[in-house]
Design a protein around this motif. Structure first.
Motif, mmCIF file in Angstrom:
data_model
loop_
_atom_site.group_PDB
_atom_site.id
_atom_site.type_symbol
_atom_site.label_atom_id
_atom_site.label_comp_id
_atom_site.label_asym_id
_atom_site.label_seq_id
_atom_site.Cartn_x
_atom_site.Cartn_y
_atom_site.Cartn_z
ATOM 1 N N LEU A 1 92.207 66.297 34.766
ATOM 2 C CA LEU A 1 92.587 65.279 35.751
ATOM 3 C C LEU A 1 92.570 63.885 35.142
ATOM 4 O O LEU A 1 93.396 63.037 35.482
ATOM 5 C CB LEU A 1 91.640 65.345 36.950
ATOM 6 C CG LEU A 1 92.054 64.564 38.200
ATOM 7 C CD1 LEU A 1 93.339 65.142 38.773
ATOM 8 C CD2 LEU A 1 90.949 64.601 39.242
ATOM 9 N N HIS A 2 91.632 63.639 34.240
ATOM 10 C CA HIS A 2 91.527 62.314 33.626
ATOM 11 C C HIS A 2 92.583 62.091 32.543
ATOM 12 O O HIS A 2 92.741 60.964 32.069
ATOM 13 C CB HIS A 2 90.133 62.131 33.024
ATOM 14 C CG HIS A 2 89.793 63.145 31.981
ATOM 15 N ND1 HIS A 2 89.504 64.462 32.280
ATOM 16 C CD2 HIS A 2 89.706 63.038 30.630
ATOM 17 C CE1 HIS A 2 89.239 65.127 31.169
ATOM 18 N NE2 HIS A 2 89.362 64.285 30.150
ATOM 19 N N CYS A 3 93.291 63.149 32.147
ATOM 20 C CA CYS A 3 94.298 63.018 31.093
ATOM 21 C C CYS A 3 95.712 62.880 31.633
ATOM 22 O O CYS A 3 96.640 62.592 30.864
ATOM 23 C CB CYS A 3 94.237 64.230 30.167
ATOM 24 S SG CYS A 3 92.642 64.463 29.331
ATOM 25 N N GLY A 4 95.907 63.101 32.915
ATOM 26 C CA GLY A 4 97.254 63.021 33.474
ATOM 27 C C GLY A 4 97.825 61.621 33.422
ATOM 28 O O GLY A 4 97.144 60.644 33.742
ATOM 29 N N LYS A 5 99.093 61.512 33.003
ATOM 30 C CA LYS A 5 99.771 60.224 32.897
ATOM 31 C C LYS A 5 100.657 60.007 34.123
ATOM 32 O O LYS A 5 101.362 60.918 34.561
ATOM 33 C CB LYS A 5 100.614 60.144 31.625
ATOM 34 C CG LYS A 5 99.802 60.088 30.352
ATOM 35 C CD LYS A 5 100.662 59.739 29.147
ATOM 36 C CE LYS A 5 101.763 60.745 28.943
ATOM 37 N NZ LYS A 5 102.569 60.430 27.723
ATOM 38 N N PHE B 1 99.709 54.658 33.135
ATOM 39 C CA PHE B 1 98.263 54.688 33.049
ATOM 40 C C PHE B 1 97.753 56.112 33.198
ATOM 41 O O PHE B 1 98.459 57.020 33.680
ATOM 42 C CB PHE B 1 97.639 53.802 34.134
ATOM 43 C CG PHE B 1 97.241 54.529 35.385
ATOM 44 C CD1 PHE B 1 95.911 54.858 35.626
ATOM 45 C CD2 PHE B 1 98.193 54.918 36.315
ATOM 46 C CE1 PHE B 1 95.550 55.541 36.771
ATOM 47 C CE2 PHE B 1 97.833 55.585 37.463
ATOM 48 C CZ PHE B 1 96.503 55.902 37.696
ATOM 49 N N SER B 2 96.533 56.314 32.764
ATOM 50 C CA SER B 2 95.774 57.539 32.984
ATOM 51 C C SER B 2 94.333 57.137 33.237
ATOM 52 O O SER B 2 93.907 56.037 32.855
ATOM 53 C CB SER B 2 95.881 58.483 31.780
ATOM 54 O OG SER B 2 95.275 57.898 30.634
ATOM 55 N N LEU B 3 93.578 57.999 33.862
ATOM 56 C CA LEU B 3 92.176 57.681 34.135
ATOM 57 C C LEU B 3 91.379 57.536 32.844
ATOM 58 O O LEU B 3 90.407 56.781 32.794
ATOM 59 C CB LEU B 3 91.556 58.767 35.015
ATOM 60 C CG LEU B 3 92.149 58.906 36.422
ATOM 61 C CD1 LEU B 3 91.485 60.051 37.164
ATOM 62 C CD2 LEU B 3 91.994 57.617 37.214
ATOM 63 N N GLN B 4 91.766 58.225 31.816
ATOM 64 C CA GLN B 4 91.020 58.172 30.559
ATOM 65 C C GLN B 4 91.300 56.902 29.774
ATOM 66 O O GLN B 4 90.378 56.251 29.287
ATOM 67 C CB GLN B 4 91.354 59.391 29.706
ATOM 68 C CG GLN B 4 90.566 59.467 28.399
ATOM 69 C CD GLN B 4 90.905 60.717 27.600
ATOM 70 O OE1 GLN B 4 91.939 61.342 27.822
ATOM 71 N NE2 GLN B 4 90.039 61.096 26.689
ATOM 72 N N ARG B 5 92.555 56.515 29.670
ATOM 73 C CA ARG B 5 92.928 55.388 28.817
ATOM 74 C C ARG B 5 93.291 54.137 29.608
ATOM 75 O O ARG B 5 93.512 53.083 29.019
ATOM 76 C CB ARG B 5 94.100 55.791 27.922
ATOM 77 C CG ARG B 5 93.804 56.982 27.019
ATOM 78 C CD ARG B 5 95.015 57.345 26.183
ATOM 79 N NE ARG B 5 95.415 56.233 25.341
ATOM 80 C CZ ARG B 5 96.526 56.233 24.603
ATOM 81 N NH1 ARG B 5 97.346 57.263 24.657
ATOM 82 N NH2 ARG B 5 96.823 55.191 23.858
ATOM 83 N N GLY B 6 93.373 54.247 30.922
ATOM 84 C CA GLY B 6 93.753 53.095 31.719
ATOM 85 C C GLY B 6 95.223 52.758 31.538
ATOM 86 O O GLY B 6 96.066 53.631 31.313
ATOM 87 N N ILE B 7 95.555 51.472 31.641
ATOM 88 C CA ILE B 7 96.939 51.020 31.462
ATOM 89 C C ILE B 7 97.276 51.027 29.976
ATOM 90 O O ILE B 7 96.631 50.353 29.180
ATOM 91 C CB ILE B 7 97.137 49.610 32.054
ATOM 92 C CG1 ILE B 7 96.911 49.628 33.567
ATOM 93 C CG2 ILE B 7 98.541 49.096 31.750
ATOM 94 C CD1 ILE B 7 97.026 48.272 34.218
ATOM 95 N N LEU C 1 108.079 58.322 39.438
ATOM 96 C CA LEU C 1 107.561 56.974 39.623
ATOM 97 C C LEU C 1 106.862 56.920 40.974
ATOM 98 O O LEU C 1 107.380 57.434 41.969
ATOM 99 C CB LEU C 1 108.687 55.942 39.575
ATOM 100 C CG LEU C 1 109.593 55.970 38.337
ATOM 101 C CD1 LEU C 1 110.618 54.848 38.417
ATOM 102 C CD2 LEU C 1 108.788 55.873 37.051
ATOM 103 N N TYR C 2 105.696 56.274 41.006
ATOM 104 C CA TYR C 2 104.903 56.193 42.231
ATOM 105 C C TYR C 2 104.809 54.745 42.697
ATOM 106 O O TYR C 2 104.633 53.830 41.880
ATOM 107 C CB TYR C 2 103.490 56.749 42.005
ATOM 108 C CG TYR C 2 103.452 58.231 41.698
ATOM 109 C CD1 TYR C 2 103.347 59.166 42.725
ATOM 110 C CD2 TYR C 2 103.523 58.699 40.396
ATOM 111 C CE1 TYR C 2 103.310 60.524 42.454
ATOM 112 C CE2 TYR C 2 103.497 60.057 40.108
ATOM 113 C CZ TYR C 2 103.389 60.960 41.147
ATOM 114 O OH TYR C 2 103.353 62.312 40.875
ATOM 115 N N THR C 3 104.912 54.547 43.994
ATOM 116 C CA THR C 3 104.738 53.245 44.609
ATOM 117 C C THR C 3 104.127 53.443 45.989
ATOM 118 O O THR C 3 103.961 54.581 46.452
ATOM 119 C CB THR C 3 106.078 52.497 44.712
ATOM 120 O OG1 THR C 3 105.849 51.150 45.110
ATOM 121 C CG2 THR C 3 106.988 53.163 45.730
#
Length: 475
Positions: A107-111, A138-144, A206-208
């Motif tokens: 889950l933390h690796c998903g882009k 972004f991803s939870l692991q690496r952020g933006i 794309l998410y908004t």
């Protein structure tokens, strides 16, 4: 009632070519505009192909019902069904994708790609004139990890100039005559396609925000072509991310939206684009890049990365950069009042005037000049002056004479006051009547307000008044 007009061959030709014209123009086209756009094509059409439209006069389609814009009601119903299917597909995809990432401990690796768009004006036909696009990966692991931002050249339709200026002044402030410059649509389309490239032979989603999905879809379709990018709900994505992570505390969609749109970072100076930071800092909260970054930072903050995934948040990636402190220390002069009471001066480090004590003068309100002598004839009650610590004076108790034959009453005791009140910064020194040191204050409220006295340097407590005690009502 007038006789119903008969539809000719050109009418059915316009109905058939309407969707092609709208794709070519990039907006909704009314029936009144179609003749001017399709008359040349109709004239160039061979007679053999025109027969097809002549045969449609007696066809079933000629008996269909239309709305006021000339659009068949059957087509409108099909559009509604298509939108419903698209929403169901979006919900199913988001739920399955998040569940798959969670089951694989990835889950933390998903882009994810987060997009925010803004426009200059929205016309009556439903056309959005694009103004600004902010896009981050972004991803939870690496952020933006990547950022994309562009301001488009304002191409305002005729008669919409005033509406565009009013909307701009109330929001993004991009229609600045001196500083506005933008890119052409074709150049923006090329840059977007280079930034968001295919992954596994398909374009990423794309998410908004859910309330901005229609706007973002229309703007991106007008730039890159119809249905080139699929725009999904960021609210639903965050709702599923949070719910699968904190199984015991799932959240509804409305709470997820409130978390994403929290106002704590709206005016953070490091989030807007370079144009807004240089020219319109006050409109930074409406910057598309700032909005996309804020949504990411709110997601990372609410997901509690360190406790949940062991990920230490990084500045600029999971949370904004700290606001730099700047300025110089200035010693602000304070007015001090002469203390004629040497005993009280030595007993307390207060800066208030202690020259008046009970019985020192018959005048309840009397000023003290710079030489220490009392001014005569000044009996007007002064206005209270307040500073950051508290009131800098205390009113002298006034004892009224008891009626004839009534038992003598004890004088009302003084209300508590600040024993170390800082002198007011006003040029006019406040008038002093009566005061007392901290040692003379009743200390019965210490348990209720322990931090108040410590903050203001009290040796005792703040004041003695039954109305300030917890759990007691005023009498």
């Amino acid at each position: 009632m007038g006789k119903k007009k008969h539809q000719n061959d050109f009418f059915f030709f316009m109905l058939e070519k309407r969707s092609e014209v709208e794709k070519r123009v990039g907006r909704v086209v009314t029936m009144a505009e179609l003749p001017g756009l399709l008359y040349t094509d109709w004239k160039a059409l061979p007679e053999e192909e025109k027969r097809k439209y002549k045969n449609m006069r007696g066809d079933k389609r000629a008996n269909e019902k239309f709305d006021c814009r000339g659009i068949p009601l059957a087509d409108l119903q099909q559009e509604e069904e298509k939108k419903k299917r698209k929403i169901e597909e979006m919900r199913s995809y988001i739920a399955n994708n998040v569940s798959m990432l969670h089951s694989g401990n990835a889950l933390h690796c998903g882009k994810f790609y987060i997009v925010c768009t803004s426009y200059y004006v929205l016309t009556e036909e439903g056309q959005y004139v694009p103004a600004e696009i902010g896009l981050v990966q972004f991803s939870l692991q690496r952020g933006i990890t990547k950022e994309f931002h562009v301001i488009l050249k304002p191409v305002i339709p005729l008669s919409y100039g005033y509406m565009a200026q009013v909307y701009s002044d109330a929001n993004h402030m991009l229609l600045d005559e001196e500083n506005t410059s933008g890119e052409e649509k074709d150049d923006v389309a090329v840059a977007l396609k280079q930034f968001v490239q295919e992954e596994n032979n398909r374009l990423p989603l794309l998410y908004t925000l859910e309330e901005e999905m229609l706007q973002a879809d229309a703007i991106l379709s007008g730039i890159c072509g119809p249905d080139y990018y699929s725009v999904y709900s960021l609210d639903q994505l965050f709702q599923h991310l949070y719910s699968v992570t904190f199984v015991d505390n799932p959240i509804p969609l409305s709470i997820a939206t409130d978390m994403l749109t929290h106002c704590s970072l709206d005016y953070h100076p490091s989030l807007p684009c370079g144009w807004h930071q240089m020219y319109q800092k006050d409109a930074g909260r409406y910057c598309s890049l700032s909005c996309a970054k804020r949504w990411v930072f709110h997601i990372c903050d609410n997901m509690k990365l360190l406790d949940t995934f062991g990920i230490k948040p990084q500045e600029g990636k999971h949370l904004p950069h700290p606001i730099p402190a700047f300025g110089i220390v200035v010693d602000v002069p304070r007015h001090t009042f002469k203390d004629c009471s040497l005993e009280s001066r030595g007993a307390s480090n207060s800066r208030v005037d202690r020259s008046y004590v009970d019985g020192a003068s018959s005048q309840p309100w009397q000023a003290v000049n710079s030489s220490g002598s009392r001014s005569k004839g000044m009996q007007n009650k002064p206005m209270p002056e307040q500073n950051d610590v508290g009131f800098s004076f205390t009113r002298k108790t006034k004892v009224e004479a008891a009626p004839t034959g009534a038992p003598a009453r004890a004088p009302a005791r003084l209300k508590g006051s600040w024993s170390n009140a800082v002198a007011s910064s006003s040029p006019r020194a406040p008038t002093m009547a009566a005061s007392f040191s901290a040692s003379s204050v009743d200390t019965s409220c210490e348990d209720d307000f322990p931090a108040l006295g410590a903050r203001n340097g009290f040796s005792g407590n703040s004041w003695n008044s039954p109305s300030h005690k917890r759990g007691q009502k005023k009498k």
